[in-house]
Design an enzyme around this catalytic site. Structure first.
Site, PDB file in Angstrom:
ATOM      1  CB  CYS A   1      11.022  -0.856   2.234  1.00 48.03           C
ATOM      2  SG  CYS A   1      11.549  -0.423   0.577  1.00 48.03           S
TER       3      CYS A   1
ATOM      4  CD  GLU B   1      11.058  -5.045  -7.597  1.00 45.58           C
ATOM      5  OE1 GLU B   1      10.963  -4.263  -6.637  1.00 45.58           O
ATOM      6  OE2 GLU B   1      10.080  -5.622  -8.092  1.00 45.58           O
TER       7      GLU B   1
ATOM      8  CD1 TRP C   1      -0.198  -1.507   3.132  1.00 43.75           C
ATOM      9  CD2 TRP C   1       0.640   0.569   3.279  1.00 43.75           C
ATOM     10  NE1 TRP C   1       0.600  -1.455   4.250  1.00 43.75           N
ATOM     11  CE2 TRP C   1       1.121  -0.197   4.378  1.00 43.75           C
ATOM     12  CE3 TRP C   1       1.016   1.908   3.165  1.00 43.75           C
ATOM     13  CZ2 TRP C   1       1.961   0.328   5.348  1.00 43.75           C
ATOM     14  CZ3 TRP C   1       1.865   2.448   4.137  1.00 43.75           C
ATOM     15  CH2 TRP C   1       2.322   1.657   5.207  1.00 43.75           C
ATOM     16  CG  ASN C   2       5.073   1.138   0.861  1.00 45.37           C
ATOM     17  OD1 ASN C   2       4.733   0.365  -0.020  1.00 45.37           O
ATOM     18  ND2 ASN C   2       6.312   1.173   1.344  1.00 45.37           N
TER      19      ASN C   2
ATOM     20  CD  GLU D   1      11.360  -3.472  -1.782  1.00 47.40           C
ATOM     21  OE1 GLU D   1      10.376  -2.862  -2.244  1.00 47.40           O
ATOM     22  OE2 GLU D   1      11.796  -3.323  -0.631  1.00 47.40           O
TER      23      GLU D   1
HETATM   24  N1  LIG Z   1       9.447  -3.507   2.110  1.00 50.90           N
HETATM   25  C1  LIG Z   1       8.435  -2.762   1.839  1.00 50.90           C
HETATM   26  O1  LIG Z   1       8.437  -1.998   0.889  1.00 50.90           O
HETATM   27  C2  LIG Z   1       7.247  -2.818   2.684  1.00 50.90           C
HETATM   28  C3  LIG Z   1       7.327  -3.270   3.967  1.00 50.90           C
HETATM   29  N2  LIG Z   1       6.219  -3.322   4.735  1.00 50.90           N
HETATM   30  C4  LIG Z   1       6.328  -3.773   6.108  1.00 50.90           C
HETATM   31  O2  LIG Z   1       5.224  -4.650   6.384  1.00 50.90           O
HETATM   32  C5  LIG Z   1       4.493  -4.156   7.490  1.00 50.90           C
HETATM   33  C6  LIG Z   1       3.046  -4.464   7.307  1.00 50.90           C
HETATM   34  O3  LIG Z   1       2.583  -3.773   6.135  1.00 50.90           O
HETATM   35  P1  LIG Z   1       1.540  -4.479   5.240  1.00 50.90           P
HETATM   36  O4  LIG Z   1       0.995  -3.646   4.157  1.00 50.90           O
HETATM   37  O5  LIG Z   1       0.557  -5.103   6.177  1.00 50.90           O
HETATM   38  O6  LIG Z   1       2.470  -5.500   4.502  1.00 50.90           O
HETATM   39  P2  LIG Z   1       2.035  -6.911   4.008  1.00 50.90           P
HETATM   40  O7  LIG Z   1       3.307  -7.598   3.729  1.00 50.90           O
HETATM   41  O8  LIG Z   1       1.054  -7.509   4.929  1.00 50.90           O
HETATM   42  O9  LIG Z   1       1.244  -6.617   2.606  1.00 50.90           O
HETATM   43  C7  LIG Z   1       1.932  -6.484   1.401  1.00 50.90           C
HETATM   44  C8  LIG Z   1       1.076  -7.129   0.305  1.00 50.90           C
HETATM   45  O10 LIG Z   1       0.917  -8.503   0.607  1.00 50.90           O
HETATM   46  C9  LIG Z   1      -0.474  -8.842   0.629  1.00 50.90           C
HETATM   47  N3  LIG Z   1      -0.677  -9.956   1.549  1.00 50.90           N
HETATM   48  C10 LIG Z   1      -0.763  -9.925   2.896  1.00 50.90           C
HETATM   49  N4  LIG Z   1      -0.977 -11.181   3.382  1.00 50.90           N
HETATM   50  C11 LIG Z   1      -1.021 -12.004   2.285  1.00 50.90           C
HETATM   51  C12 LIG Z   1      -1.218 -13.418   2.099  1.00 50.90           C
HETATM   52  N5  LIG Z   1      -1.397 -14.243   3.139  1.00 50.90           N
HETATM   53  N6  LIG Z   1      -1.215 -13.914   0.819  1.00 50.90           N
HETATM   54  C13 LIG Z   1      -1.026 -13.093  -0.238  1.00 50.90           C
HETATM   55  N7  LIG Z   1      -0.839 -11.753  -0.117  1.00 50.90           N
HETATM   56  C14 LIG Z   1      -0.832 -11.229   1.126  1.00 50.90           C
HETATM   57  C15 LIG Z   1      -1.152  -7.562   1.032  1.00 50.90           C
HETATM   58  O11 LIG Z   1      -2.523  -7.579   0.636  1.00 50.90           O
HETATM   59  C16 LIG Z   1      -0.353  -6.562   0.213  1.00 50.90           C
HETATM   60  O12 LIG Z   1      -0.796  -6.591  -1.117  1.00 50.90           O
HETATM   61  C17 LIG Z   1       4.779  -2.664   7.490  1.00 50.90           C
HETATM   62  O13 LIG Z   1       4.578  -2.124   8.783  1.00 50.90           O
HETATM   63  C18 LIG Z   1       6.221  -2.631   7.083  1.00 50.90           C
HETATM   64  O14 LIG Z   1       7.032  -2.883   8.218  1.00 50.90           O
HETATM   65  C19 LIG Z   1       4.982  -3.004   4.246  1.00 50.90           C
HETATM   66  C20 LIG Z   1       4.871  -2.517   2.953  1.00 50.90           C
HETATM   67  C21 LIG Z   1       6.006  -2.349   2.090  1.00 50.90           C
HETATM   68  O1  LIG Z   2       8.532  -0.459  -0.874  1.00 50.94           O
HETATM   69  C1  LIG Z   2       9.036   0.634  -0.754  1.00 50.94           C
HETATM   70  O2  LIG Z   2       9.049   1.294   0.278  1.00 50.94           O
HETATM   71  C2  LIG Z   2       9.670   1.169  -2.001  1.00 50.94           C
HETATM   72  O3  LIG Z   2      10.410   0.136  -2.619  1.00 50.94           O
HETATM   73  C3  LIG Z   2      10.571   2.318  -1.680  1.00 50.94           C
HETATM   74  S1  LIG Z   2      11.067   3.153  -3.102  1.00 50.94           S
HETATM   75  O4  LIG Z   2      11.493   2.201  -4.130  1.00 50.94           O
HETATM   76  O5  LIG Z   2       9.882   3.901  -3.582  1.00 50.94           O
HETATM   77  O6  LIG Z   2      12.137   3.995  -2.636  1.00 50.94           O
END
Ligand SMILES: NC(=O)C1=CN([C@@H]2O[C@H](COP(=O)(O)OP(=O)(O)OC[C@H]3O[C@@H](n4cnc5c(N)ncnc54)[C@H](O)[C@@H]3O)[C@@H](O)[C@H]2O)C=CC1
Ligand SMILES: O=C(O)[C@H](O)CS(=O)(=O)O
Length: 492
Positions: free
Chosen positions: A298, A470, A165-166, A264
Site C-alpha cells: 500500500c 498503527e 493477503w499482501n 489502513e
Molecule cells: N492498503 C493495503 O495495504 C492494501 C490495499 N489493497 C488494495 O485492494 C485491492 C484489492 O485487494 P484485495 O486483497 O482484494 O483487498 P480486499 O480489500 O478485497 O481484501 C482485504 C481483506 O478484506 C477481506 N474482505 C473482502 N471483502 C470483504 C467483505 N465483504 N467483508 C469482510 N471482509 C472482506 C478480504 O478477505 C481480506 O481479508 C488491491 O489491488 C489493492 O489496490 C489490498 C491489500 C492491502
Molecule cells: O498493507 C500494506 O501494504 C502494509 O501496510 C505495508 S507495510 O506496513 O508492510 O509497509
C-alpha cells in the site's frame, strides 16, 4: 530436488516443524480441521492445501469465546501480558524459516522477502510487549474540593481483525500484538488467499501461553464472516487493512453498532525526484519503494515524478536496474519478483499498462515472456495524469514516470488524488525538504529514503487512505478507552 523445485503440494515436508501448517480454524482453543475450500500457490494456481469455510454460526461462536475470555485476560497484569508477548516474539524468531516458507507458499513473495516480513512482523510483537507495561493513566487535579479524578486506560473489548493477503504475517501482528497488550481479545479473519500465516501464528501463540478464546482465527468466505463480525454488538472494535472500497463497506456495516475503527486502506504514493537529488540514492529508493513485494504494497511508489533536469539520467539508471530483476517462483534461490496474488491482480495491472500505452506512454524496459501468474516489471515514460494508473493503485511492478518542471507542479500532482497514505521525495536542498515535506497531504513521508515502515513509527494515512495509526505510541491507543473516574466525598 532443491527446495524451489519441490511441488508446494508437499508443504509440510518442507517445514522443520510441520505442526505449524494448519488447514483449520481456531475457535476457543479448538482447531476445526476441514477441507472446504482450496488455497492456491500463486505461482502455479495449484492447491497447496485447504481451509474451513466458516459459517455465521461458527463466527458467532468465536465472538462468544472472545467475550468469555475477556474477563480473565484483562485481569492479567500488564507485566504478565508483556511476558506472554515476548515468548510469542521469541517463538516467531525461532521458527522464522518455517513461517517464511508458509508465507511464500501462499502469497508468492521471494523467500528472502518473506523472511524479512517475519522479522518485521515479530518487531511489532516485541514493540507492543514493551508498550504493554507503559499503559499508564493519569491523575487530574480536581477543580473542586473533596474530589480526586483519575483518567484510566481500559481495553476496548472484543476486536474483529480483518487483514490482507499482501503481508499475511505482519498485518496480523501489527494489530493483534497491540490489542493483546491492551488486554483485548480477538477474532481474526485473514485473507482467504493467505490463511496459513495467520494460523501458524495461532499455533505459536498457544505455545507462548495465550489462553484459549483470547485469539480466534476464522477462514472462509469474507462476506459471510464479515457480516457477522460487523453486525455483532459484542464486537467493540474493527481493525482492517485492505482496499478503500472494502474498508468503506465495513465501516458502513459497523455504523449501527458504532464500533471503534482502525482502517489502513489504499494508497497512490507519489515518488518525486528533484534535479538536485542524489541520483544513485533516488534510484535505490525507487527500487525499494516500487518493487517491494512485487509492487503489492500500500505504500509502494505508484507515480514517479522526475524533474526535467535529471529525468533522462534517472530513467536510464532505473530501467537498467529493472531490466536486471529476476522474475520467478518465490521459492527460487535468486528470485526478486514473485508471482502476483491472483488473476484479478494481473488483470488490473494489464489494464493499467494497456491504458497508459494507448494514451502515449512508452516502455523503457524490455518485454519479458512470462506465464500468466507473473507481471512484467517495467518502466513506462511519458506518463500523464490522464492515465488510469495515475489515479488508481496499480499494485504491481510497474514504474510510471511523469516529467515535471516546477516544485509547485509536482506538489499539485502529488496531492491531487483522493488518497493520502505515503509520499517520497529526493532532494539535497534542506529548505525544500521542510517546505515540501510539510506540504504533502499524507500520513507517511520518506525524504531521501524509500522505506517508511518500522514498528516504532506511526503508520497510517489521511483522506481515503484510512483512519487511525498503527505501531508507535499511537498504536495501542486504538485498543484502549479512557475512563474518567471521579472519586468524590473526600471532604475532610
Ligand atoms: N492498503 C493495503 O495495504 C492494501 C490495499 N489493497 C488494495 O485492494 C485491492 C484489492 O485487494 P484485495 O486483497 O482484494 O483487498 P480486499 O480489500 O478485497 O481484501 C482485504 C481483506 O478484506 C477481506 N474482505 C473482502 N471483502 C470483504 C467483505 N465483504 N467483508 C469482510 N471482509 C472482506 C478480504 O478477505 C481480506 O481479508 C488491491 O489491488 C489493492 O489496490 C489490498 C491489500 C492491502
Ligand atoms: O498493507 C500494506 O501494504 C502494509 O501496510 C505495508 S507495510 O506496513 O508492510 O509497509
Amino acid at each position: 530436488m532443491t527446495v524451489h523445485d519441490t511441488p508446494i503440494a508437499n508443504l509440510r515436508d518442507l517445514l522443520a516443524d510441520p505442526d505449524l501448517f494448519r488447514e483449520a480454524a481456531l475457535i476457543n482453543g479448538d482447531w476445526l480441521t476441514r477441507a472446504d475450500l482450496p488455497v492456491l500457490n500463486p505461482a502455479t494456481d495449484s492447491p497447496i492445501g485447504h481451509m474451513p469455510d466458516c459459517t455465521a454460526e461458527e463466527t458467532t461462536a468465536a465472538i462468544a469465546a472472545a467475550e468469555a475470555a475477556m474477563t480473565a485476560w484483562r485481569k492479567r497484569t500488564h507485566a504478565e501480558r508483556a511476558d506472554i508477548l515476548m515468548r510469542w516474539y521469541q517463538l516467531m524468531l525461532d521458527h522464522a524459516d518455517d513461517l517464511a516458507m508458509i508465507l511464500t507458499a501462499e502469497q508468492g513473495k521471494p523467500l528472502a522477502e518473506a523472511k524479512g516480513e517475519i522479522l518485521y512482523g515479530a518487531s511489532f510483537v516485541r514493540w507492543f510487549a514493551e508498550e504493554a507495561r507503559r499503559i499508564n493513566g493519569y491523575i487530574i487535579p480536581s477543580p473542586v474540593a473533596g474530589k480526586k479524578i483519575f483518567a484510566m486506560k481500559e481495553p476496548v473489548g472484543v476486536c474483529a481483525i480483518i487483514t490482507p493477503w499482501n503481508f499475511p504475517n505482519a498485518m496480523i501482528t501489527r494489530k493483534v500484538a497491540s490489542g493483546l497488550a491492551a488486554g483485548c481479545t480477538m477474532v481474526i479473519k485473514p485473507s482467504d488467499f493467505t490463511p496459513y500465516s495467520a494460523l501458524a501464528l495461532g499455533v505459536l501463540g498457544e505455545r507462548a501461553g495465550i489462553p484459549a478464546g483470547v485469539l480466534n482465527i476464522l477462514t472462509g468466505r469474507p462476506e459471510v464472516i464479515g457480516a457477522t463480525l460487523t453486525a455483532s454488538p459484542v464486537v467493540r472494535k474493527l481493525s482492517f487493512t485492505g482496499s478503500t472500497r472494502i474498508g468503506a463497506l465495513l465501516a458502513e456495516q459497523c455504523a449501527p453498532t458504532l464500533k471503534k475503527m482502525s482502517l489502513e486502506l489504499g494508497g497512490n504514493a507519489p515518488f518525486i525526484v528533484f534535479d538536485d537529488a542524489d541520483l544513485d540514492a533516488a534510484v535505490e529508493g525507487a527500487m525499494a519503494s516500487k518493487f517491494r513485494n512485487g509492487g503489492q504494497t500500500c505504500v509502494c511508489a505508484n507515480r514517479i515524478l522526475v524533474q526535467s533536469g535529471i529525468h533522462d539520467a534517472f530513467v536510464a539508471a532505473l530501467a537498467k536496474r529493472v531490466d536486471a530483476l529476476k522474475v520467478g517462483s518465490g521459492m527460487g534461490d535468486d528470485t526478486q519478483i514473485g508471482p502476483m496474488i491472483n488473476a484479478a491482480a494481473i488483470g488490473k495491472i494489464n489494464t493499467h499498462v494497456e491504458d497508459a500505452l494507448s494514451k502515449g506512454a512508452q516502455r523503457a524496459t524490455a518485454k519479458r515472456d512470462l506465464t500468466v501468474q507473473f507481471a512484467d516489471p517495467m518502466v513506462l515514460t511519458g506518463v500523464t495524469t490522464e492515465m488510469q494508473l495515475a489515479n488508481e493503485e496499480t499494485f504491481g511492478p510497474v514504474a510510471p514516470i511523469f516529467r515535471f518542471e516546477t516544485e509547485e507542479e509536482a506538489l499539485a500532482i502529488a496531492n491531487g488524488t483522493p488518497f493520502g497514505l505515503a509520499a517520497y521525495f529526493f532532494t539535497t536542498d534542506m529548505a525544500r525538504a521542510f517546505r515540501f515535506g510539510e506540504a504533502l497531504d499524507v500520513g507517511l513521508v520518506g525524504l531521501n529514503t524509500g522505506v517508511v515502515s518500522h514498528a516504532e513509527a506511526p503508520f497510517g494515512g489521511v483522506k481515503s487512505s484510512g483512519l487511525g495509526r498503527e505501531g508507535a505510541r499511537e498504536g495501542i491507543e486504538e485498543y484502549l478507552e479512557t475512563k474518567a473516574f471521579h472519586f468524590g466525598g473526600l471532604d475532610a
